[in-house]
Design a protein around this motif. Sequence first.
Motif, PDB file in Angstrom:
ATOM      1  N   LEU A 425       0.827  -1.212   0.000  1.00 29.26           N
ATOM      2  CA  LEU A 425       0.000   0.000   0.000  1.00 29.26           C
ATOM      3  C   LEU A 425       0.861   1.262   0.000  1.00 29.26           C
ATOM      4  N   ALA A 426       1.804   1.317   0.939  1.00 28.71           N
ATOM      5  CA  ALA A 426       2.580   2.548   1.132  1.00 28.71           C
ATOM      6  C   ALA A 426       3.354   2.921  -0.127  1.00 28.71           C
ATOM      7  N   LYS A 427       3.964   1.928  -0.768  1.00 26.22           N
ATOM      8  CA  LYS A 427       4.758   2.195  -1.972  1.00 26.22           C
ATOM      9  C   LYS A 427       3.850   2.760  -3.076  1.00 26.22           C
ATOM     10  N   ASP A 428       2.694   2.140  -3.239  1.00 21.38           N
ATOM     11  CA  ASP A 428       1.811   2.580  -4.316  1.00 21.38           C
ATOM     12  C   ASP A 428       1.186   3.951  -4.010  1.00 21.38           C
ATOM     13  N   LEU A 429       0.885   4.200  -2.739  1.00 19.34           N
ATOM     14  CA  LEU A 429       0.335   5.519  -2.395  1.00 19.34           C
ATOM     15  C   LEU A 429       1.401   6.599  -2.594  1.00 19.34           C
TER      16      LEU A 429
END
Length: 441
Positions: A425-429
């Motif tokens: 999630l964090a990488k894509d956000l």
Amino acid sequence: MKNINIKKGYTQVFDVESRLEKAISSKEVALTPSRIPFIKPKLLVKKGDLLKIGSPVFFDKRNPEIKFLSPAGGVVKNIVFGERRVIKKILIVIEKEEYEQFESINHDKISKTDRADLVKHIINGGLWPLFRELPYRDYPNKDKIPPQIIVNLNSPEPEGPSPSVYLENEENNFFAGLEILNKLSDKTFIISDASDEVPDQIDKLITHKVAGNYPANDPGTFLYHIKKNIPENSSWYIFGQDLIMIAKLVLSGKYPTDKVVTVSGSMNKDDNLHYRVRVGAPLNDLVKHTYDDFKIIQGGVFRGYDTSDTPYSGYFENSFNLLKKEGEDALFGFVMPGFKKNTVSKTFFSFLNTGTREIECSLNGEERACVNCGTCSKFCPVDMFPNITYKAVYADEVEEAIFSGLLDCVECGVCSFVCPSKIELAKDLKNAKSEYYKEQV
Ligand code: SF4
Ligand code: SF4
């Protein structure tokens, strides 16, 4: 002085002793432009060039006056390019340590110096990018007056350098740094971790003590909890140690070459300690022991990056963690109790284990779908529903992603860590936020 308590987030700390090992001297340094967010680097040197400390090495094509300087005097031994000619590494072998001399300003003259002159000093001295602007975290436009500047005495990572170590004998430089900031903005906040000790003279100046789980010490988390209006979203921040580097540059006219970093992690065979190293130093100088099953993660356990392909300390990062590499999946691993595996969603039986748990790089299996468990939102420090924003990003619904808080995301990585499906999630956000920013500018 106000207290701020961050209730969400997640803490997994490697305790680092407040002890500074003797300074490490290196024979070479490397600049790694591809790790500096947003810049488009253009080389100013070629193989064989002789550089002084402070000689320009590359500049940002988006803004040619922003140059990145050499932290060592010596010869450019090699320039390594990656895919699509991305500059991965500029290797400098240290030889003759001469300095480029920039103009200097006496401490008592800082308050009488024009803002524009001070900014010029910092830009010419190669340290302007140490200032970052929220929410995107690029370096700021020099002509803009920020609503406020947040000086964070701690690193956002819990295992980063402690102010009790790097501030020792640096008080005067820190005060000079604050005077510089007074010329850049009308409002400065100084924040510190409530559990850290800082010298008395500086402690008196702290405006906010922050307590709570990681990423309580991230300037974005702090801003989310104190901001009063929309313009404050574009606040600037700088870390205490970086402010000292800027003050040294302005006071001496010399490019500061070193900083305090920490080495820790579950695979560290030595004590977890602070070290004074040259910017761009090889990580082999810091981690003497060798074995094959660890990675050095630079910039924090939750959001740092693997340094295996270019193991040199970066321009910004100052904490290095030795973590176990992802191995092959254990046979029938999915039915094993996992007493030592890290879990917050009770996927493994480790929630019954109060002893040591592993921190490693493994995803414990293949890519899995979101099961709508809501764990990510329980831990998000800025009250987002990361799974919902993530789905909006994937559906290319930019407006919806922004509406659901994308720009508040502090890129901490906690949601990815706690997710039982190990969705990135964090990488894509973070990528979605960067893309949106690039479109805006
Ligand atoms: S959504 Fe952003 S701020 Fe929230 S936990 Fe994930 S990375 Fe951190
Ligand atoms: S923690 Fe993972 S699986 Fe659970 S809701 Fe969030 S993204 Fe979905």
